[in-house]
Write an enzyme that holds these catalytic residues in place. Structure first.
Site: not given
Ligand SMILES: [Zn+2]
Length: 225
Positions: A77, A117, A159, A212
């Site tokens: 890949e 969320y 996949h 955050y």
């Protein structure tokens, strides 16, 4: 005397991350692969080797033309690793896994909508599923780059999934989060039609995620979009 191995620490970190993703249960056996950017190219895990047996010298350096160095062949890949790193200067680390629930949804051709969320940790109001193409092909790579547009994670139909980040640690944490969300979404689908958060709410969450988990005066490793 033999030349010292370049990028030894980074190679070791790639191997540790590969073993960790299997230990965390978000990947199985030799499937999945990991890359990290270096000057002029990237390092990628070799094809078909057991992560427990990997040594730093087995990690494969490649350039952006697709040429590899060293004794090992790169992951099949390597194309999408190269193309994502080329298209995304904000990305330095890429993790690809065949995580159980993310892959289950991908086999249904479904991405993960805004049912929770935390979907915003991947950078937007959904996590897309890229259309199917044969592994290792330019076509799959093109689909992956497109599905990752404005995002840090995507599913790959029939996949698996891809999670990216500025560091291996961040990419791995995101891969774990995506798999958790996929598992929750899959479970919710067994009972009924999950309630989706609307665009305005997801925009609010994305805005809040910008700050955050950040402590004043120190670098945060918390997940952020
Ligand atoms: Zn794969």
């Amino acid at each position: 005397m033999a030349r010292p191995l370049a990028h030894r620490a980074l190679r070791a970190e790639i191997i540790a991350t590969a073993r960790r993703m299997n230990a965390l249960g978000i990947n199985q056996g030799k499937s999945g692969n990991i890359s990290h950017r270096i000057a002029g190219g990237f390092l990628v895990t070799p094809t078909g080797m057991d992560y427990d047996l990997l040594e730093p010298g087995d990690i494969v350096p490649m350039d952006f033309a697709g040429k590899h160095q060293g004794a090992r062949l790169p992951s099949s890949e390597w194309r999408f690793h190269r193309d994502i790193l080329r298209a995304r200067p904000d990305v330095s680390a890429i993790i690809h896994t065949h995580a159980m629930f993310a892959t289950t949804l991908a086999c249904l051709g479904r991405g993960i909508p805004s049912f929770h969320y935390m979907v915003a940790v991947a950078g937007g109001d959904d996590i897309r599923c890229a259309p199917y193409a044969t592994f290792g092909t330019e076509e799959l790579s093109d689909h992956a780059v497109q599905a990752l547009d404005g995002r840090k994670a995507c599913l790959l139909a029939n996949h698996g999934m891809i999670a990216v980040g500025a560091t291996l640690e961040a990419a791995l944490a995101l891969a774990v989060e995506v798999e958790t969300l996929a598992a929750m979404y899959w479970r919710a689908l067994q009972v009924g039609q999950p309630v989706l958060l609307d665009r305005a709410e997801m925009a609010r969450v994305l805005e809040k995620f910008k700050t955050y988990g950040q402590q004043p005066g120190r670098q945060s490793h918390r997940l952020r979009p």
